[in-house]
Write a protein that holds these residues in place. Sequence first.
Motif, PDB file in Angstrom:
ATOM      1  N   ARG A 264       0.629  -0.718  -0.396  1.00  0.00           N
ATOM      2  CA  ARG A 264       0.455  -0.133   0.223  1.00  0.00           C
ATOM      3  C   ARG A 264       1.104   1.347  -0.012  1.00  0.00           C
ATOM      4  O   ARG A 264       0.324   2.212  -0.186  1.00  0.00           O
ATOM      5  CB  ARG A 264      -0.723   0.063   1.385  1.00  0.00           C
ATOM      6  CG  ARG A 264      -2.116  -0.879   1.300  1.00  0.00           C
ATOM      7  CD  ARG A 264      -2.683  -1.221   2.282  1.00  0.00           C
ATOM      8  NE  ARG A 264      -2.136  -0.755   4.213  1.00  0.00           N
ATOM      9  CZ  ARG A 264      -2.726  -1.040   4.945  1.00  0.00           C
ATOM     10  NH1 ARG A 264      -4.359  -0.215   4.973  1.00  0.00           N
ATOM     11  NH2 ARG A 264      -2.372  -0.757   5.846  1.00  0.00           N
ATOM     12  N   PRO A 279     -11.842  10.729   1.753  1.00  0.00           N
ATOM     13  CA  PRO A 279     -10.475  10.460   0.702  1.00  0.00           C
ATOM     14  C   PRO A 279     -10.352  11.702  -0.573  1.00  0.00           C
ATOM     15  O   PRO A 279     -11.377  12.688  -0.932  1.00  0.00           O
ATOM     16  CB  PRO A 279     -11.773   8.797  -0.040  1.00  0.00           C
ATOM     17  CG  PRO A 279     -11.809   8.988   0.820  1.00  0.00           C
ATOM     18  CD  PRO A 279     -12.424  10.176   1.448  1.00  0.00           C
ATOM     19  N   ARG A 293      -5.589   8.670  -1.088  1.00  0.00           N
ATOM     20  CA  ARG A 293      -6.479   7.719  -2.346  1.00  0.00           C
ATOM     21  C   ARG A 293      -7.625   7.351  -1.513  1.00  0.00           C
ATOM     22  O   ARG A 293      -8.603   6.647  -2.189  1.00  0.00           O
ATOM     23  CB  ARG A 293      -4.794   7.293  -2.235  1.00  0.00           C
ATOM     24  CG  ARG A 293      -5.475   5.918  -3.385  1.00  0.00           C
ATOM     25  CD  ARG A 293      -4.828   5.619  -3.942  1.00  0.00           C
ATOM     26  NE  ARG A 293      -3.659   4.109  -3.229  1.00  0.00           N
ATOM     27  CZ  ARG A 293      -2.669   4.025  -2.806  1.00  0.00           C
ATOM     28  NH1 ARG A 293      -1.749   4.829  -2.483  1.00  0.00           N
ATOM     29  NH2 ARG A 293      -1.971   2.919  -1.716  1.00  0.00           N
ATOM     30  N   ALA A 294      -6.509   7.185  -0.117  1.00  0.00           N
ATOM     31  CA  ALA A 294      -8.479   5.984   1.352  1.00  0.00           C
ATOM     32  C   ALA A 294      -8.319   6.334   2.184  1.00  0.00           C
ATOM     33  O   ALA A 294      -6.907   6.585   2.386  1.00  0.00           O
ATOM     34  CB  ALA A 294      -8.279   4.397   0.500  1.00  0.00           C
ATOM     35  N   LEU A 295      -8.702   5.707   3.055  1.00  0.00           N
ATOM     36  CA  LEU A 295      -9.184   6.210   4.391  1.00  0.00           C
ATOM     37  C   LEU A 295      -9.414   4.910   5.184  1.00  0.00           C
ATOM     38  O   LEU A 295     -10.555   4.182   4.825  1.00  0.00           O
ATOM     39  CB  LEU A 295      -9.958   7.688   4.931  1.00  0.00           C
ATOM     40  CG  LEU A 295      -9.754   8.351   4.712  1.00  0.00           C
ATOM     41  CD1 LEU A 295     -11.143   9.358   4.982  1.00  0.00           C
ATOM     42  CD2 LEU A 295      -8.829   8.598   5.024  1.00  0.00           C
ATOM     43  N   VAL A 296      -8.945   4.243   5.735  1.00  0.00           N
ATOM     44  CA  VAL A 296      -9.118   3.049   6.023  1.00  0.00           C
ATOM     45  C   VAL A 296      -9.069   3.031   7.803  1.00  0.00           C
ATOM     46  O   VAL A 296      -8.087   3.362   8.313  1.00  0.00           O
ATOM     47  CB  VAL A 296      -7.789   1.751   5.997  1.00  0.00           C
ATOM     48  CG1 VAL A 296      -8.553   0.361   6.450  1.00  0.00           C
ATOM     49  CG2 VAL A 296      -7.975   2.196   4.544  1.00  0.00           C
ATOM     50  N   ASN A 297     -10.477   2.382   9.096  1.00  0.00           N
ATOM     51  CA  ASN A 297     -10.638   2.598   9.794  1.00  0.00           C
ATOM     52  C   ASN A 297      -9.913   1.269  10.602  1.00  0.00           C
ATOM     53  O   ASN A 297      -9.704   0.074   9.910  1.00  0.00           O
ATOM     54  CB  ASN A 297     -12.172   3.101  10.141  1.00  0.00           C
ATOM     55  CG  ASN A 297     -13.032   1.123   9.986  1.00  0.00           C
ATOM     56  OD1 ASN A 297     -12.574  -0.089   9.553  1.00  0.00           O
ATOM     57  ND2 ASN A 297     -14.644   1.881  10.152  1.00  0.00           N
ATOM     58  N   LYS A 301     -12.288  -1.585   7.363  1.00  0.00           N
ATOM     59  CA  LYS A 301     -12.747  -0.532   6.444  1.00  0.00           C
ATOM     60  C   LYS A 301     -12.398  -0.027   5.429  1.00  0.00           C
ATOM     61  O   LYS A 301     -12.122   1.208   6.892  1.00  0.00           O
ATOM     62  CB  LYS A 301     -14.198  -0.858   6.806  1.00  0.00           C
ATOM     63  CG  LYS A 301     -14.735  -2.157   7.704  1.00  0.00           C
ATOM     64  CD  LYS A 301     -16.194  -2.442   6.771  1.00  0.00           C
ATOM     65  CE  LYS A 301     -17.376  -3.188   7.533  1.00  0.00           C
ATOM     66  NZ  LYS A 301     -17.677  -3.927   8.874  1.00  0.00           N
ATOM     67  N   HIS A 302     -12.429   0.566   4.558  1.00  0.00           N
ATOM     68  CA  HIS A 302     -12.648   1.757   3.703  1.00  0.00           C
ATOM     69  C   HIS A 302     -13.760   2.298   3.898  1.00  0.00           C
ATOM     70  O   HIS A 302     -15.192   1.810   4.144  1.00  0.00           O
ATOM     71  CB  HIS A 302     -12.122   1.748   2.092  1.00  0.00           C
ATOM     72  CG  HIS A 302     -11.397   1.525   1.349  1.00  0.00           C
ATOM     73  ND1 HIS A 302     -10.560   1.695   1.207  1.00  0.00           N
ATOM     74  CD2 HIS A 302     -10.569   0.136   1.848  1.00  0.00           C
ATOM     75  CE1 HIS A 302      -9.379   0.969   0.643  1.00  0.00           C
ATOM     76  NE2 HIS A 302      -9.100  -0.365   1.583  1.00  0.00           N
ATOM     77  N   ASP A 304     -15.295   6.721   3.820  1.00  0.00           N
ATOM     78  CA  ASP A 304     -15.874   8.286   2.964  1.00  0.00           C
ATOM     79  C   ASP A 304     -14.863   9.409   3.979  1.00  0.00           C
ATOM     80  O   ASP A 304     -15.541  10.192   3.738  1.00  0.00           O
ATOM     81  CB  ASP A 304     -17.200   8.208   2.417  1.00  0.00           C
ATOM     82  CG  ASP A 304     -17.301   7.227   1.276  1.00  0.00           C
ATOM     83  OD1 ASP A 304     -16.187   6.849   1.228  1.00  0.00           O
ATOM     84  OD2 ASP A 304     -18.511   7.007   1.177  1.00  0.00           O
ATOM     85  N   GLU A 313      -6.270   5.166   8.794  1.00  0.00           N
ATOM     86  CA  GLU A 313      -5.137   5.085   8.482  1.00  0.00           C
ATOM     87  C   GLU A 313      -5.484   5.798   6.808  1.00  0.00           C
ATOM     88  O   GLU A 313      -6.679   5.743   6.481  1.00  0.00           O
ATOM     89  CB  GLU A 313      -4.892   3.872   7.994  1.00  0.00           C
ATOM     90  CG  GLU A 313      -4.696   2.762   9.089  1.00  0.00           C
ATOM     91  CD  GLU A 313      -4.530   1.233   8.561  1.00  0.00           C
ATOM     92  OE1 GLU A 313      -3.442   0.726   8.965  1.00  0.00           O
ATOM     93  OE2 GLU A 313      -4.389   1.211   7.584  1.00  0.00           O
TER      94      GLU A 313
END
Length: 367
Positions: A264, A279, A293-297, A301-302, A304, A313
């Motif tokens: 990643r 994002p 590019r993405a937010l990860v809890n 999980k991705h 918004d 993250e």
Amino acid sequence: PQGTTVAKFAELIGVPPNDVIKRLFMLGQVLTLTQSMGDDLVELIADDMGRKVRVVSPEEEYAVVYHDKDEDLKPRPPVVTVMGHVDHGKTSLLDAIRDTGVAAGEAGGITQHIGASVVEIDGKQITFIDTPGHEAFTAMRARGAQVTDVIVLVVAADDGVMPQTVEAINHAKAAEVPIVVAVNKIDKPGANPDRVRQELVEYGVIPEEWGGTNMFVEVSAKQRLHIDDVLETIILQADVLELKANPDAEASGFVIEANLDKGRGPVATVLVQRGTLHPGDIVVAGTSYGRVRALVNPLGKHVDEAYPADPVEILGLNSVPVAGDEFRVFDDERDARKLAEERALRARLAEQETKSHVSLDDLFSRI
Ligand code: GTP
Ligand code: MG
């Protein structure tokens, strides 16, 4: 010891680069076009060439003062940092807390990821940050204390107050964060919770029942004893603080942890303190920047959005920031890039300076 490259400097003050290099040479500084000049050198040479220059640091140029109107402030979940001496049971207590959350069948996430986890109790979120107790991690603990609303001080009842217990108390006091004491391992034969109370009094941590302001809970993380009490006490302590934040702003907060992930790329776990992160946002974190590019809890999980008190993250940064770095959303990618790059330049120069000092010291020690 910060600054700009020789080429950029020449362009800024409008003189041929070679003239700058010559002046530098006369001062005993052999630098090429792409090398960096520290702030002091910039000011000296500019003065020498008849230009008045004031160096503005990137921090100064991009300084922000957050100001929220009362009506923009909404209640937010507490951020709770667990601290204490090595092996006194901090991670075990968090494991027990997470299990309780699962057992209670509450909606929302109960998990652990790196340092941060989120638990939901009766529909209320609590964000937990675990810290290491080993003496080597003082800086991490100091940061943990600074980003938190409540500190849970874990003290093993069979071991009592130890050096990192005292250190944690000092961090809490410096950061003016209330301490909830979890006297742990009460299941052990040598457990003496009252001795722990007495020892803590010497450091100004005084139980409410003795006329002080600190709430105490006796627990066994291992046997899952009184874990509900710990949660209740934390919620009680947090409610008193009436924590609020403005969610309708560009996000800002702190980097809790960061690493380079093989698949990643740079991954930074941040704690959002103000605003909402999405994002696509342009973010600066220390000397790193990029478009999210993405937010990860913490559940993996991705998502918004990430709200105040959420650990999340961030994927998409151009490099790995340092834990403790501030992060901030920018409107303009060019500004973000400029701030991050100037910080990086200054960090490199500072490092070079340290290294040259070291080598000088080495030299003298050999004489
Ligand atoms: P560091 O992160 O290294 O500072 O340690 P820690 O404070 O997170 O301690 P950890 O939770 O890893 O627990 C250390 C040891 O104590 C483990 O062997 C646990 O099983 C044990 N332990 C933790 N809580 C209890 C408890 O309530 N009772 C008993 N008997 N043992 C416990
Ligand atoms: Mg631990």
